[in-house]
Design an enzyme around this catalytic site. Structure first.
Site, PDB file in Angstrom:
ATOM      1  N   SER A  61      19.711  62.943 -22.094  1.00 46.63           N
ATOM      2  CA  SER A  61      20.182  62.304 -23.317  1.00 46.63           C
ATOM      3  C   SER A  61      20.673  60.881 -23.061  1.00 46.63           C
ATOM      4  CB  SER A  61      21.329  63.132 -23.905  1.00 46.63           C
ATOM      5  OG  SER A  61      21.966  62.444 -24.966  1.00 46.63           O
TER       6      SER A  61
ATOM      7  N   TYR B 141      18.321  57.345 -28.416  1.00 48.05           N
ATOM      8  CA  TYR B 141      18.893  57.074 -29.726  1.00 48.05           C
ATOM      9  C   TYR B 141      18.682  55.595 -29.999  1.00 48.05           C
ATOM     10  CZ  TYR B 141      21.371  61.571 -29.859  1.00 48.05           C
ATOM     11  OH  TYR B 141      21.684  62.897 -29.889  1.00 48.05           O
TER      12      TYR B 141
ATOM     13  N   THR C 283      14.690  60.290 -30.860  1.00 44.36           N
ATOM     14  CA  THR C 283      15.376  61.073 -31.893  1.00 44.36           C
ATOM     15  C   THR C 283      15.446  60.274 -33.183  1.00 44.36           C
ATOM     16  OG1 THR C 283      16.676  62.325 -30.292  1.00 44.36           O
ATOM     17  CG2 THR C 283      17.549  62.192 -32.529  1.00 44.36           C
TER      18      THR C 283
ATOM     19  N   ARG D 158      31.149  66.846 -37.754  1.00 47.87           N
ATOM     20  CA  ARG D 158      31.385  68.112 -37.068  1.00 47.87           C
ATOM     21  C   ARG D 158      32.888  68.324 -36.952  1.00 47.87           C
ATOM     22  NH1 ARG D 158      27.098  65.734 -32.669  1.00 47.87           N
ATOM     23  NH2 ARG D 158      25.427  65.417 -34.195  1.00 47.87           N
TER      24      ARG D 158
ATOM     25  N   LYS E 194      11.431  63.386 -32.269  1.00 46.01           N
ATOM     26  CA  LYS E 194      12.312  64.535 -32.484  1.00 46.01           C
ATOM     27  C   LYS E 194      13.064  64.426 -33.808  1.00 46.01           C
ATOM     28  CE  LYS E 194      16.111  66.998 -30.121  1.00 46.01           C
ATOM     29  NZ  LYS E 194      17.201  66.869 -31.111  1.00 46.01           N
TER      30      LYS E 194
ATOM     31  N   HIS F 267      18.377  69.180 -35.418  1.00 48.12           N
ATOM     32  CA  HIS F 267      19.439  68.768 -34.482  1.00 48.12           C
ATOM     33  C   HIS F 267      20.401  69.916 -34.207  1.00 48.12           C
ATOM     34  CE1 HIS F 267      20.601  64.793 -32.712  1.00 48.12           C
ATOM     35  NE2 HIS F 267      21.673  65.497 -32.347  1.00 48.12           N
TER      36      HIS F 267
END
Length: 367
Positions: free
Chosen positions: A87, A110, A136, A145, A232, A256
């Site tokens: 990542s 990203y 992504t 979240r 993605k 995700h």
């Protein structure tokens, strides 16, 4: 906080729950009196040989689940013969992982507002001989979240009273972290002007995801990268068609992991419609909700050529480090092998809808 980061989704966690629950609505057709000898779970993903059609998904802060976590996971994946995806928001940098592995791995990008950083990190992935770029598309804006907000998620953890009390009960984790120098986002710190520590990193990261990302920018990144490209975050047939038009090598049907748009449909429910829309134009993979080899095999039978696990390997990493990741992969491979045999098939490539009993709505037109 890192356990909660792994386990939680956005808002009410409806999508997180349905991602896994919807797999249970799909049933296998058992077959008997079929020669089950000579089976193999091996196949290919974007032309690369894999021991099972499963890749380790890009998981941010894996190096906070276990010290040097990304390196441990990459080593386990390398030995097992599956792709590891690093990542952008990893604790171990591209260079850290490259120095500790012998085979190429994949890198997930990203898109951030800092174009100079994006160009630089793509070049760093090239220099490290990464064999695929996973771009992504579904994190232009960060989903809310609640657990992460409640915990004040950061890497390393802020020295608050609550965190100190929590860490006092996690001696093994603390000793591991004391034994490594990798405790923050090393793909970013030291590679961006004025980002030299955790404090300046927080200021830079906040609001820095690129909300203007569009298909023209996807093509620009494709040209900049020049190698195998996987997109993605596809969850709509029209987006799948547009992704195929970019010349990418594969798409990942993904929401995700239920961590962005809560209330979005599960990935497995969308898979048949996306396969129908673009299955002959681009390779299709699936992410979100896979917790077992049976889940992965159901996705393969519905037309995916590869699948990804995130939480399923992170649990192993947090418990036993590299050995835990290997154990998770072994469990998944055994589940796939036995299930495949009892369905009367010898290879994942032989699996199809004929091996499944589907609820009617799985064949619905979501286009």
């Amino acid at each position: 906080m890192f356990r909660d980061y792994t386990e939680s989704g956005s808002w009410t966690e409806q999508t997180l729950i349905e991602n896994s629950a919807d797999f249970s609505e799909i049933h296998f057709r058992q077959r008997v009196a079929v020669d089950m000898s000579g089976r193999s779970t091996a196949t290919q993903m974007i032309g690369q040989d894999v021991s099972i059609p499963v890749a380790l998904a890009p998981v941010g802060m894996a190096g906070m689940q276990s010290a040097d976590g990304e390196i441990k996971a990459a080593k386990a994946a390398e030995r097992f013969g599956v792709p590891f995806t690093l990542s952008t928001m990893s604790i171990c940098s591209i260079e850290d992982v490259a120095a500790e592995t012998r085979k190429s791995f994949w890198f997930q990008l990203y898109v951030l507002k800092d174009e100079e950083f994006v160009e630089s990190i793509i070049q760093r992935a090239k220099d490290a001989k990464c064999s695929a770029l996973v771009l992504t598309l579904d994190l232009q804006i960060l989903g809310q979240r609640h657990q992460d907000i409640k915990n004040g998620l950061s890497a390393p953890p802020a020295p608050t009273f609550a965190n100190m009390v929590d860490l006092a009960t996690r001696i093994r984790w603390c000793l591991g972290m004391l034994g490594t120098r990798r405790r923050t986002f090393r793909n970013i710190v030291g590679h961006v002007k004025d980002v030299t520590d955790a404090s300046s990193l927080v200021k830079w990261t906040t609001g820095h995801f690129e909300p203007r990302l569009d298909w023209a920018q996807v093509r620009k990144i494709r040209d900049m990268w020049g190698g195998p490209l996987i997109l993605k975050g596809i969850l709509h047939p029209e987006d799948a068609r547009r992704a195929a038009d970019t010349g990418a090598d594969a798409i990942i049907v993904s929401n995700h992991g239920g961590r962005q748009l809560d209330g979005a449909i599960s990935s497995i429910r969308m898979l048949p419609s996306i396969v129908e829309a673009v299955g002959d134009q681009i390779e299709i993979h699936l992410d979100s909700g896979i917790r077992s080899g049976q889940d992965a095999l159901k996705a393969i039978a519905l037309g995916a050529k590869g699948t990804y696990i995130g939480r399923a390997y992170i649990y192993g990493l947090g418990a036993l480090g590299e050995a835990g990741v290997t154990s998770a992969l072994e469990v998944i491979q055994k589940e796939m092998d036995i299930t495949m045999a009892l369905c009367g098939e010898k290879s994942p490539d032989d699996m199809s809808r004929e091996n499944l009993l589907l609820p009617k709505e799985f064949g619905a037109d979501f286009s």
